[in-house]
Motif scaffolding. Structure first.
Motif, PDB file in Angstrom:
ATOM      1  N   CYS A 175       0.905  -1.065  -0.140  1.00 37.59           N
ATOM      2  CA  CYS A 175       0.024  -0.160   0.011  1.00 37.59           C
ATOM      3  C   CYS A 175       0.800   1.324   0.111  1.00 37.59           C
ATOM      4  O   CYS A 175       2.028   1.115   0.370  1.00 37.59           O
ATOM      5  CB  CYS A 175      -1.025  -0.101   1.229  1.00 37.59           C
ATOM      6  N   MET A 176       0.184   2.204  -0.471  1.00 40.35           N
ATOM      7  CA  MET A 176       0.947   3.699  -0.254  1.00 40.35           C
ATOM      8  C   MET A 176       1.269   3.795   1.194  1.00 40.35           C
ATOM      9  O   MET A 176       0.688   3.697   2.327  1.00 40.35           O
ATOM     10  CB  MET A 176       0.054   4.657  -0.681  1.00 40.35           C
ATOM     11  N   ARG A 177       2.444   4.574   1.495  1.00 39.16           N
ATOM     12  CA  ARG A 177       3.002   5.039   2.560  1.00 39.16           C
ATOM     13  C   ARG A 177       3.215   6.546   2.719  1.00 39.16           C
ATOM     14  O   ARG A 177       3.470   7.014   1.524  1.00 39.16           O
ATOM     15  CB  ARG A 177       4.260   4.194   3.249  1.00 39.16           C
ATOM     16  N   ALA A 189       5.375  13.605   1.194  1.00 35.25           N
ATOM     17  CA  ALA A 189       6.379  12.643   0.878  1.00 35.25           C
ATOM     18  C   ALA A 189       5.586  11.127   0.973  1.00 35.25           C
ATOM     19  O   ALA A 189       5.018  10.978   2.141  1.00 35.25           O
ATOM     20  CB  ALA A 189       7.707  12.572   1.620  1.00 35.25           C
ATOM     21  N   HIS A 190       5.810  10.581  -0.106  1.00 35.08           N
ATOM     22  CA  HIS A 190       5.219   9.157  -0.206  1.00 35.08           C
ATOM     23  C   HIS A 190       5.707   8.053  -1.007  1.00 35.08           C
ATOM     24  O   HIS A 190       6.567   8.491  -1.860  1.00 35.08           O
ATOM     25  CB  HIS A 190       3.626   9.153  -0.685  1.00 35.08           C
ATOM     26  N   ASN A 191       5.519   6.813  -0.769  1.00 31.05           N
ATOM     27  CA  ASN A 191       6.132   5.917  -1.523  1.00 31.05           C
ATOM     28  C   ASN A 191       5.112   4.519  -1.352  1.00 31.05           C
ATOM     29  O   ASN A 191       4.070   4.304  -0.845  1.00 31.05           O
ATOM     30  CB  ASN A 191       7.523   5.572  -0.822  1.00 31.05           C
ATOM     31  N   ILE A 246      -6.253   9.722  -8.989  1.00 25.95           N
ATOM     32  CA  ILE A 246      -7.070  10.586  -9.693  1.00 25.95           C
ATOM     33  C   ILE A 246      -6.829  12.139  -9.083  1.00 25.95           C
ATOM     34  O   ILE A 246      -6.693  12.173  -7.888  1.00 25.95           O
ATOM     35  CB  ILE A 246      -8.755  10.624  -9.571  1.00 25.95           C
ATOM     36  N   ARG A 247      -6.252  12.890 -10.126  1.00 25.89           N
ATOM     37  CA  ARG A 247      -5.705  14.430  -9.443  1.00 25.89           C
ATOM     38  C   ARG A 247      -6.698  15.226  -9.976  1.00 25.89           C
ATOM     39  O   ARG A 247      -7.153  15.639 -10.990  1.00 25.89           O
ATOM     40  CB  ARG A 247      -4.335  14.404 -10.327  1.00 25.89           C
ATOM     41  N   TYR A 248      -6.592  16.380  -8.852  1.00 30.02           N
ATOM     42  CA  TYR A 248      -7.487  17.323  -9.020  1.00 30.02           C
ATOM     43  C   TYR A 248      -7.059  18.615  -8.569  1.00 30.02           C
ATOM     44  O   TYR A 248      -5.984  18.747  -7.484  1.00 30.02           O
ATOM     45  CB  TYR A 248      -8.778  17.160  -8.041  1.00 30.02           C
TER      46      TYR A 248
END
Ligand SMILES: O=C(O)CCC(=O)C(=O)O
Length: 273
Positions: free
Chosen positions: A133-135, A191-193, A208-210
């Motif tokens: 999953c995303m962190r 910050a994510h990974n 989805i980017r808004y």
């Protein structure tokens, strides 16, 4: 209306991350996975583009999800009332594979200013610690953009293997665990990974980017967006046509025009770094 409470909005601005929200049901998850499968089966020359950027331009199913009130109401709440759909793409990790996403801040590469940009990451399969999953590092969006480098690592899912070039304090990382049909909202500068998928099933997410309508694109590209909530008093982005079906030729042509321009710009920028 599926609005956020004042406390949730405050938490989003404090942490840069808010989850989980139930946004689409099992039938929609199945339809989104079927749309993903259609894009994955598309001819090679268009496949990468339709999977990674503005996927809703070539799929009514995906356009429908990107414009759902359960998502857009909450997005508009964190963006200040008005919202434009700017991009969307898939992050897929097959079962037991080494692919990962390095630590990064999205804003570094997107050319958007100011930072009123949010991602609704919708899980299409279980997104767990085991499946990668995303962190996120809560609060990191309130700091500066950190230096990034392009690694081009073969198993990195990011286009240039872009990676924060300084140490990230992983002890502060939060796992964004989501069930299929749930979404998280993350700030464009957090910050994510994500780690490799060690589970026996695929991990797929639709990111989805808004943007808020006052946001500007600073890179030299004719950028486009779709108003999905409120009003656009700025006209900074050219209006996008809605798709007419699933992977229809005319819609693909609209998508490819933008994709080709974006690719050329990315290559020119990469050559300079
Ligand atoms: O899905 C992932 O693992 C990473 C997603 C991501 O980097 C993003 O949505 O900005």
């Amino acid at each position: 209306m599926t609005t956020l409470s004042a406390a949730e909005i405050a938490r989003y601005h404090e942490d840069g991350i808010l989850f989980p929200f139930d946004v689409i049901g099992p039938a929609d998850v199945a339809a989104a996975n079927a749309a993903l499968a259609r894009l994955e089966a598309a001819p090679k020359e268009i496949r990468k583009g339709v999977l990674s950027s503005k996927s809703y331009l070539v799929s009514q199913t995906l356009y429908d999800i990107c414009t759902r009130p359960a998502i857009v109401d909450r997005v508009a709440d964190v963006l200040g009332g008005n919202a434009m759909l700017w991009s969307a793409g898939f992050f897929v990790k097959e079962a037991s594979t080494p692919h990962y996403v390095s630590w990064h801040q999205d804003l570094t590469y997107w050319g958007l200013t100011p930072e009123d940009v949010v991602t609704a990451w919708v899980a299409l399969t279980p997104s767990t610690v085991e499946s990668g999953c995303m962190r996120v590092i809560p609060g990191s969006h309130r700091g500066a953009i950190l230096p990034h480098s392009n690694t081009y690592a073969a198993t990195n899912l990011l286009s240039r293997g872009q990676e924060i070039a300084v140490a990230v304090d992983e002890a502060k990382a939060v796992d964004v665990v989501l069930a299929p049909g749930q979404m998280s909202l993350h700030h464009v500068k957090i910050a994510h990974n994500s780690e490799p998928n060690r589970a026996a099933h695929r991990r797929a997410g639709f990111a989805i980017r808004y943007i808020a309508p006052h946001v500007l694109q600073q890179r030299p590209i004719r950028d486009t967006a779709t108003l999905v909530r409120g009003v656009d008093r700025h006209g900074h982005f050219a209006v996008e046509p809605a798709p007419h079906g699933e992977l229809l030729e005319a819609d693909i042509e609209v998508h490819q025009r933008h994709w080709r321009e974006a690719q050329a710009l990315m290559q020119a920028e990469a050559a300079r770094t």
